[in-house]
Design an enzyme around this catalytic site. Sequence first.
Site, mmCIF file in Angstrom:
data_model
loop_
_atom_site.group_PDB
_atom_site.id
_atom_site.type_symbol
_atom_site.label_atom_id
_atom_site.label_comp_id
_atom_site.label_asym_id
_atom_site.label_seq_id
_atom_site.Cartn_x
_atom_site.Cartn_y
_atom_site.Cartn_z
ATOM 1 N N GLU A 22 -9.512 -9.705 -2.999
ATOM 2 C CA GLU A 22 -10.046 -8.365 -3.310
ATOM 3 C C GLU A 22 -9.982 -8.065 -4.813
ATOM 4 O O GLU A 22 -9.301 -8.760 -5.566
ATOM 5 C CB GLU A 22 -9.273 -7.306 -2.529
ATOM 6 C CG GLU A 22 -7.775 -7.330 -2.823
ATOM 7 C CD GLU A 22 -7.166 -5.951 -2.945
ATOM 8 O OE1 GLU A 22 -7.768 -5.085 -3.604
ATOM 9 O OE2 GLU A 22 -6.069 -5.758 -2.402
ATOM 10 N N LYS A 157 2.218 -1.539 1.701
ATOM 11 C CA LYS A 157 2.941 -1.195 0.474
ATOM 12 C C LYS A 157 4.143 -0.282 0.756
ATOM 13 O O LYS A 157 4.067 0.620 1.572
ATOM 14 C CB LYS A 157 1.983 -0.548 -0.519
ATOM 15 C CG LYS A 157 1.113 -1.606 -1.218
ATOM 16 C CD LYS A 157 0.233 -1.010 -2.259
ATOM 17 C CE LYS A 157 -0.960 -0.356 -1.628
ATOM 18 N NZ LYS A 157 -2.078 -1.274 -1.404
HETATM 19 N N1 PSU Z 1 -2.179 -4.665 -2.743
HETATM 20 C C1 PSU Z 1 -1.619 -4.750 -3.985
HETATM 21 N N2 PSU Z 1 -2.103 -3.884 -4.949
HETATM 22 C C2 PSU Z 1 -3.152 -2.999 -4.689
HETATM 23 C C3 PSU Z 1 -3.734 -2.931 -3.380
HETATM 24 C C4 PSU Z 1 -3.194 -3.798 -2.455
HETATM 25 O O1 PSU Z 1 -0.688 -5.554 -4.210
HETATM 26 O O2 PSU Z 1 -3.569 -2.278 -5.597
HETATM 27 C C5 PSU Z 1 -4.892 -1.975 -3.081
HETATM 28 C C6 PSU Z 1 -5.732 -2.556 -1.952
HETATM 29 O O3 PSU Z 1 -7.050 -2.700 -2.426
HETATM 30 C C7 PSU Z 1 -5.666 -1.539 -0.837
HETATM 31 C C8 PSU Z 1 -5.545 -0.274 -1.606
HETATM 32 O O4 PSU Z 1 -6.793 -1.577 0.013
HETATM 33 O O5 PSU Z 1 -4.592 -0.647 -2.623
HETATM 34 C C9 PSU Z 1 -5.114 0.882 -0.719
HETATM 35 O O6 PSU Z 1 -5.626 2.075 -1.205
HETATM 36 P P1 PSU Z 1 -5.624 3.402 -0.296
HETATM 37 O O7 PSU Z 1 -4.177 3.678 -0.010
HETATM 38 O O8 PSU Z 1 -6.261 4.468 -1.165
HETATM 39 O O9 PSU Z 1 -6.423 3.113 0.930
#
Ligand code: PSU
Length: 310
Positions: A22, A157
Amino acid sequence: MLRVADEVSEALEEGRAIVALESTLISHGLPYPQNLEVAQALEAEVRTTGAVPATIGVVRGVPTVGLNVEELERFATGGEQIRKLTRRDLALAAMQRADGATTVAATMALAAAAGIAIFATGGIGGVHRQASLSWDVSADLIELARTPVLVVCAGAKAILDLPATLEYLETLGVPVVGLATNEFPAFYSVSSGLRLNACANDAAEVAALWHTQRTMATMAAPGGMLLCVPPSAATALPRHTVEEAVARALAAADVAGVRGPEVTPFLLRAMAAETEGESIATNVALLTQNARVAGLVATAYADLPPLFAR
Ligand code: PSU
Ligand code: MN
């Protein structure tokens, strides 16, 4: 509508192993220049396993599977010029010819559209703490329920509500599998105290399980699967260190009034500040490990009999 890099489309035609990567973590998850180094290192790591990497993003409105060197550089240095795109944002970005980094949800959607079934990231989005008030639940979870891609991660996370995230994945019918563990990892830390009901011992077993799920797609399992790889003990952070930093990061987000797609990038930056950069080193190490595992799973998966709808 969809641009697929030559190397990737050749690998698709020949049924060879491919790993999607990604771009949100490049543009919004890590600071420059580490983000560019990581983007290149992840592709290199996938290649060491014999699989072909395909970093996904939207380039001047065109959904692209396999960003080239210049594009990776633009995504790493572009800052706010590069939008953060989840599934709902793809059509608007296409119409406006915008550059956009794709989240786990949007990357899964584009990977599946291209015919790629395996994807590596760091930590997925999930149910935020206080979600019962904010309704902030990442679109990544819903995407896992409906899109047939295996996502290799270190869990969700650590800034999130991990028990609620696991409950919600169960509700959505998404299998969550530990690699040689029965525990849901906590992204920066090895352990969350949360049990998983499925464990695969190695990459071959993961590939067999994922292949079985794909063959059962029409009867029971149309969506994706989550493979959780704990961060290596050498780079993982102790849980209490993480929890203290998360509490301060959440308080800072509250004071700043951050909402919506900004929440996750804000919290990741705050975590880096709170841990004096240690969270970044851990994040980079687990990303690299996940890219390697995904490559190994993809090569094992490519050796299994082709499916009707791959
Ligand atoms: N994993 C990481 N760093 C990131 C992300 C994932 O180590 O920045 C990103 C991914 O793209 C994930 C996003 O889909 O954070 C989640 O964002 P949100 O909570 O707004 O859905
Ligand atoms: Mn959100």
